[in-house]
Design an enzyme around this catalytic site. Structure first.
Site, short mmCIF file in Angstrom:
data_model
loop_
_atom_site.label_atom_id
_atom_site.label_comp_id
_atom_site.label_asym_id
_atom_site.label_seq_id
_atom_site.Cartn_x
_atom_site.Cartn_y
_atom_site.Cartn_z
N GLU A 36 0.96 -1.29 0.00
CA GLU A 36 0.19 0.01 0.00
C GLU A 36 0.84 1.20 0.11
O GLU A 36 0.42 2.32 0.29
CB GLU A 36 -1.05 -0.16 1.47
CG GLU A 36 -1.89 -1.12 1.11
CD GLU A 36 -2.76 -1.20 2.50
OE1 GLU A 36 -2.88 -0.49 3.23
OE2 GLU A 36 -3.33 -2.25 2.54
N GLY A 122 -5.99 -23.11 7.43
CA GLY A 122 -4.82 -22.91 7.74
C GLY A 122 -3.78 -22.17 7.02
O GLY A 122 -3.84 -21.32 6.41
N ASP A 147 -14.85 -11.33 13.50
CA ASP A 147 -14.51 -10.62 12.29
C ASP A 147 -13.15 -10.99 12.03
O ASP A 147 -12.15 -11.01 12.68
CB ASP A 147 -14.41 -9.15 12.97
CG ASP A 147 -14.02 -8.19 12.07
OD1 ASP A 147 -14.11 -8.30 10.82
OD2 ASP A 147 -14.02 -6.82 12.59
N THR A 149 -11.16 -9.20 10.02
CA THR A 149 -10.26 -8.23 9.49
C THR A 149 -9.18 -8.40 10.59
O THR A 149 -9.16 -8.52 11.67
CB THR A 149 -10.94 -6.72 9.77
OG1 THR A 149 -12.42 -6.94 9.23
CG2 THR A 149 -10.25 -5.80 9.41
N ASP A 153 -2.82 -10.20 8.99
CA ASP A 153 -1.84 -9.40 9.50
C ASP A 153 -1.38 -10.25 10.81
O ASP A 153 -0.24 -9.99 11.05
CB ASP A 153 -2.39 -8.01 9.79
CG ASP A 153 -2.81 -7.34 8.70
OD1 ASP A 153 -2.13 -7.69 7.40
OD2 ASP A 153 -3.81 -6.65 8.29
N GLY A 188 -13.12 -5.86 14.93
CA GLY A 188 -12.15 -4.78 14.71
C GLY A 188 -10.91 -5.25 13.95
O GLY A 188 -10.66 -6.22 14.20
N SER A 192 -8.34 -6.00 17.63
CA SER A 192 -8.37 -7.70 17.70
C SER A 192 -7.08 -7.99 17.68
O SER A 192 -6.67 -9.49 17.95
CB SER A 192 -8.94 -8.16 16.32
OG SER A 192 -8.31 -7.92 15.15
#
Length: 333
Positions: A36, A122, A147, A149, A153, A188, A192
């Site tokens: 990004e 997995g 969630d 999201t 990461d 979130g 999270s």
């Protein structure tokens, strides 16, 4: 179904060079890149990190653009999810075999290690030495996905932490899987993200659950399924914590032993190749080098990078004195 919208904002406002942050990169334990920010920034950062033997992790998410072969060759791990792997390679990723083929195509372009996250299925890691490591997903704490999201990461960050701390690849994958499971149990993105303590607690609970389940297996069932863990005993280990009591011994090998029986090793027959070979030997955690023997053909940065990539840690450096230092009995390490 999760969709993400990229709004670049300040991420697109990078300068043409990175002179101001080079010193920070040079002292980092690891560098994680994402897509990004402008690609020239990733390239410049990768050049600095690679030249100093610092492990590089390249996230494949963000902008939909090709990744150069030169950048692939510099990163230690390229870490796409399943759709990103398909996009990067132009190959199908709908089956396990196709995922492996797509990952190998990235290695054919110079990538070392390809770590593919597969959601509830997995993760799969195609290592630089050809090994294929699989990691099942962990049961979600509380039993419900809240969630998704930030789950990827969390997984990648936890894997990077475990890897640079010297844990073997399979243990690093387990630690990462624990982080991903915790992340999806919370709402979130940033809220999270799990702590180390969260991950260690889940790992410990899962090992206890696994041991209890195995106690109920029949003696003829060697691979009794417990929760989502169906892999071998190597995957039932737990990351060491302050209050746990893991097996206290680690096993080392002097690097020169890896030079024996070269017919059994398809890789390079040199110092870096021997390091990679030891990384494939299950149960060997620690590597012992000789000085100056192993440091004349490979520099410190190259040895450090190879050791990390092999999932090993350095146990000792034996002093092998050159001929001009051999006086009297002072000839051994």
């Amino acid at each position: 179904f999760v969709s993400s919208v990229v709004v670049t904002g300040a991420n697109a406002a990078w300068p043409e060079d990175i002179a101001d942050i080079k010193s920070r990169i040079q002292i980092a334990k690891a560098v994680m890149l994402q897509r990004e920010i402008p690609e020239h920034v990733n390239v410049l950062v990768a050049e600095v990190a690679a030249s100093h033997g610092i492990p590089l992790f390249q996230d494949a998410g963000g902008a939909d653009r090709p990744i150069s072969d030169s950048l692939l060759a510099q990163v230690t791990f390229i870490t796409p999810n399943q759709p990103e792997l398909a996009r990067l390679t132009g190959l199908p990723t709908d089956t396990d075999d196709n995922i492996v083929k797509a990952a190998k195509s990235l290695q054919g372009r110079g990538a070392k290690n390809v770590l593919v996250t597969l959601g509830e299925a997995g993760a799969l890691l195609l290592a630089h030495d050809g090994r294929i490591l699989r990691q099942s997903s962990f049961p979600v704490p509380g039993g419900q996905v809240i969630d998704e999201t930030g789950a990827g990461d969390s997984f990648r960050a936890a894997f990077a932490v475990a890897f640079v701390e010297g844990h073997p690849l399979q243990e690093s994958l387990r630690f990462a899987a624990a982080a991903g499971a915790i992340a999806v149990s919370r709402m979130g993105a940033v809220p999270s993200l799990p702590s180390r303590q969260d991950c260690e607690r889940l790992l410990k609970d899962e090992v206890v659950s696994t041991m209890a389940g195995e106690a109920n297996c029949s003696s003829s069932d060697k691979r009794c399924k417990v929760g989502s863990i169906t892999d071998s005993a190597a995957e039932t280990s737990v990351m060491p914590t302050a209050d746990s009591k893991p097996f206290s011994l680690k096993f080392a090998s002097r690097l020169n032993s890896m030079a024996a029986r070269p017919d059994l090793w398809p890789g390079d027959s040199n110092v870096l190749g021997w390091v990679a070979r030891q990384g494939t030997v299950r149960g060997l955690n620690v590597i012992d080098f000789n000085y100056p023997q192993h440091f004349t053909s490979a520099g410190v940065d190259a040895l450090k990078s190879a050791t990390l990539q092999a999932g090993l840690e350095v146990g000792a450096i034996g002093m092998r004195f050159p001929d001009e230092f051999r006086l009297g009995a002072f000839t051994n390490p």
